[in-house]
Every structure is written in structure tokens, then in C-alpha cells.
Design an enzyme around this catalytic site. Sequence first.
Site, mmCIF file in Angstrom:
data_model
loop_
_atom_site.group_PDB
_atom_site.id
_atom_site.type_symbol
_atom_site.label_atom_id
_atom_site.label_comp_id
_atom_site.label_asym_id
_atom_site.label_seq_id
_atom_site.Cartn_x
_atom_site.Cartn_y
_atom_site.Cartn_z
ATOM 1 N N SER A 137 0.899 -1.088 0.113
ATOM 2 C CA SER A 137 -0.105 -0.005 0.031
ATOM 3 C C SER A 137 0.835 1.179 0.088
ATOM 4 O O SER A 137 2.264 1.032 0.302
ATOM 5 C CB SER A 137 -0.783 0.052 1.285
ATOM 6 O OG SER A 137 -1.470 1.285 1.574
ATOM 7 N N TYR A 150 -2.595 -0.817 10.614
ATOM 8 C CA TYR A 150 -2.277 -1.059 9.071
ATOM 9 C C TYR A 150 -1.087 -0.540 8.466
ATOM 10 O O TYR A 150 -0.391 -1.230 7.580
ATOM 11 C CB TYR A 150 -3.485 -0.328 8.345
ATOM 12 C CG TYR A 150 -3.699 -0.582 6.927
ATOM 13 C CD1 TYR A 150 -4.395 -1.564 6.225
ATOM 14 C CD2 TYR A 150 -3.061 0.338 5.878
ATOM 15 C CE1 TYR A 150 -4.526 -1.958 5.004
ATOM 16 C CE2 TYR A 150 -3.336 -0.003 4.527
ATOM 17 C CZ TYR A 150 -3.798 -1.002 4.179
ATOM 18 O OH TYR A 150 -4.071 -1.209 2.758
HETATM 19 P P1 NAD Z 1 -11.513 -6.229 -0.155
HETATM 20 O O1 NAD Z 1 -12.194 -5.868 1.272
HETATM 21 O O2 NAD Z 1 -12.242 -5.718 -1.509
HETATM 22 O O3 NAD Z 1 -11.053 -7.667 -0.185
HETATM 23 C C1 NAD Z 1 -10.185 -8.106 0.834
HETATM 24 C C2 NAD Z 1 -10.132 -9.780 0.604
HETATM 25 O O4 NAD Z 1 -9.440 -10.305 1.737
HETATM 26 C C3 NAD Z 1 -11.505 -10.249 0.415
HETATM 27 O O5 NAD Z 1 -11.546 -11.294 -0.570
HETATM 28 C C4 NAD Z 1 -11.716 -11.063 1.777
HETATM 29 O O6 NAD Z 1 -12.739 -11.968 1.974
HETATM 30 C C5 NAD Z 1 -10.470 -11.256 2.192
HETATM 31 N N1 NAD Z 1 -10.031 -11.637 3.745
HETATM 32 C C6 NAD Z 1 -10.058 -10.762 4.753
HETATM 33 N N2 NAD Z 1 -9.867 -11.239 5.798
HETATM 34 C C7 NAD Z 1 -9.191 -12.497 5.631
HETATM 35 C C8 NAD Z 1 -8.741 -13.561 6.160
HETATM 36 N N3 NAD Z 1 -8.854 -13.481 7.765
HETATM 37 N N4 NAD Z 1 -8.490 -14.413 5.519
HETATM 38 C C9 NAD Z 1 -8.680 -14.803 4.066
HETATM 39 N N5 NAD Z 1 -9.006 -13.870 3.377
HETATM 40 C C10 NAD Z 1 -9.487 -12.705 4.004
HETATM 41 O O7 NAD Z 1 -10.149 -5.183 -0.062
HETATM 42 P P2 NAD Z 1 -9.312 -4.702 -1.297
HETATM 43 O O8 NAD Z 1 -9.334 -3.157 -1.318
HETATM 44 O O9 NAD Z 1 -9.429 -5.427 -2.380
HETATM 45 O O10 NAD Z 1 -7.744 -5.106 -0.632
HETATM 46 C C11 NAD Z 1 -6.984 -6.062 -0.853
HETATM 47 C C12 NAD Z 1 -5.510 -5.790 -0.538
HETATM 48 O O11 NAD Z 1 -4.987 -4.481 -0.966
HETATM 49 C C13 NAD Z 1 -5.373 -5.632 0.985
HETATM 50 O O12 NAD Z 1 -4.276 -6.133 1.328
HETATM 51 C C14 NAD Z 1 -5.163 -4.030 1.147
HETATM 52 O O13 NAD Z 1 -4.667 -3.694 2.260
HETATM 53 C C15 NAD Z 1 -4.665 -3.538 -0.111
HETATM 54 N N6 NAD Z 1 -4.898 -2.320 -0.610
HETATM 55 C C16 NAD Z 1 -6.142 -1.718 -0.749
HETATM 56 C C17 NAD Z 1 -6.086 -0.438 -1.135
HETATM 57 C C18 NAD Z 1 -7.623 0.254 -1.429
HETATM 58 O O14 NAD Z 1 -7.490 1.347 -1.479
HETATM 59 N N7 NAD Z 1 -8.854 -0.535 -1.525
HETATM 60 C C19 NAD Z 1 -5.092 0.513 -1.063
HETATM 61 C C20 NAD Z 1 -3.990 -0.045 -1.058
HETATM 62 C C21 NAD Z 1 -3.739 -1.457 -0.588
#
Ligand code: NAD
Length: 255
Positions: A137, A150
Site C-alpha cells: 500500500s 495497517y
Molecule cells: P476487499 O475488502 O475488497 O478484499 C479483501 C479480501 O481479503 C476479500 O477477498 C476478503 O474475503 C479477504 N479476507 C479478509 N480477511 C481475510 C482472512 N482473515 N482470511 C482470508 N481472506 C480474508 O479489499 P481490497 O481493497 O481489495 O484489498 C486487498 C488488498 O489491497 C489488501 O491487502 C489491502 O490492504 C490492499 N490495499 C487496498 C487499497 C484500497 O484502497 N482498496 C489500497 C492499498 C492497498
Amino acid sequence: MTLTGKVAIVTGSTSGIGLAIARALSGAGAKVVLNGFGDDAEIEALKKELGALHDGADMSDPAAIEQMMRRCADELGGPDILVNNAGIQHVSPVDEFPPEKWDAILAINLSAVFHTTRHALPAMKAKGWGRIINTASAHSLVASPNKSAYVSAKHGVAGFTKTVALEAAKDGVTANCISPGYVWTPLVEKQIPDTMATRGLTRDQVMNDVLLAAQPTKRFVTPQEVASLALYLCSDGAASITGANLSMDGGWTAA
Ligand code: NAD
């Protein structure tokens, strides 16, 4: 590019960025293991769409992670490609941060990356080919208030990735982070109410003055943009990119 014959595990791929990455890898011919929570019928539909397996291992549980990695090796071989993407968020000042939320964020966002990687590396090294891609991130590089767990976990992911890259450098295995800014996914949508409450703001103010405040492009990154970088990192052209923390944040961390 073809990934035919390659096996990929994408953690947290029932939603958002992980799902976009799973679709991209599958589209290039990889056999995909989906992971993550969600509605049974929706997961069945995804399995069908991608011809994928699904393993519901909880990324906060090292034993479940080990079982998922074993299952992948036994049923499909590999994985050749490991995408550590599962992640959760909680927004709260340090002095009010619930310790159980701290533990969960560190377990899912950081320790799970260690556990999947330690199980995946021996087979990758033996084959002389592997790709480890960690969704970090912008918060692996900079901080924001109220996201102590985080930010700590994502800085940890960046450091861990560099270490793995050095250890596997001579084995044909690359390890990199992709560091998106704000991507429009359920994870971002879910933190809006807490930020509204913590900072006393409206939904529009959170979107424009908090989330997109630091993102010079003033638009959310798309999951598909992140997926196209992940796909590129799997290509032969990316064989010398290792230990990198690749920002995709609309210029956020350039400031
Ligand atoms: P999201 O909430 O859409 O998806 C998260 C996924 O992780 C889902 O499939 C959920 O079921 C799974 N998950 C959550 N807890 C879990 C667990 N204990 N065991 C197994 N699976 C689990 O989120 P996203 O925005 O797609 O985020 C995905 C990654 O991207 C994360 O690591 C997040 O930190 C990172 N990220 C997101 C953003 C953003 O702005 N959305 C920015 C930077 C980084």
C-alpha cells in the site's frame, strides 16, 4: 504472455483487488486457487467463471494457511505464483485502538505473508522459477493518522518482501510489492463510516478531503490497473525486477 502451466494462489481474491488479479492471471492461462470469504453462491460462480479452486483458509490462522498451501501442492502442484493480497483495515487513534484489532491486522496483513511465503519458496526454488507479489500500500511508505496497525503491517510487508527478494535472488524467484493508493473496493467503502465518526465529517468530505486529498490524480486507482501490473510482474520481461516496492498511487508518495 501466457501463464499456461503455472499455478497461482491469490489470497483475498473473493473481492476487490485480489479478484481482479485472479481474473487477470486466469485470463493469461494460469490455474488459480482463490481464497477469501464471501457468499457461498458467489464463490461457486467465481470458481466456475475462472475454472478455479477455492480454499477458505483464514489468513489469521497459520495452521489453515499451511493446509491451503499443502492442498495446492497436492492437487495442482506449485504454486508458481503467490499473490499475498488478503487484508483488513481498522481506523482508530492509537490510544483507543482495540488490541484485538491490532492483532488481527498484523496477523492477516503481515504474518500471513510470511507463512504463505515460507511454504511456497522451497518448490519455487527447486523449479528455478517463481513470482511472489505482495499487495502492500502507499501506507508501506507513508503514514496516515488513525491507521497505526495497517501502516505498521504494510511497512513490515515492504521490508519482508525485500528480504525474500535477496534470499531468492539466485533461484529465479522474484518478490515485489505493489503499493496502490486508494483503490475503489469494499475495503475503502467500509472505512468511510468510521472516518466520518472519528473526524466528524460527511461522506463527501471523507471521499474528497481525506481519501483523495493525498492522491494528486483525484481519482481512485482501479483494481484492473493493479492487476495489469501483477500480470506484468509474472512475465519474463520482469525477471530482473525484484525487491521493488512499485507505487501505483496517482502520485501520492511523489509529494
Ligand atoms: P476487499 O475488502 O475488497 O478484499 C479483501 C479480501 O481479503 C476479500 O477477498 C476478503 O474475503 C479477504 N479476507 C479478509 N480477511 C481475510 C482472512 N482473515 N482470511 C482470508 N481472506 C480474508 O479489499 P481490497 O481493497 O481489495 O484489498 C486487498 C488488498 O489491497 C489488501 O491487502 C489491502 O490492504 C490492499 N490495499 C487496498 C487499497 C484500497 O484502497 N482498496 C489500497 C492499498 C492497498
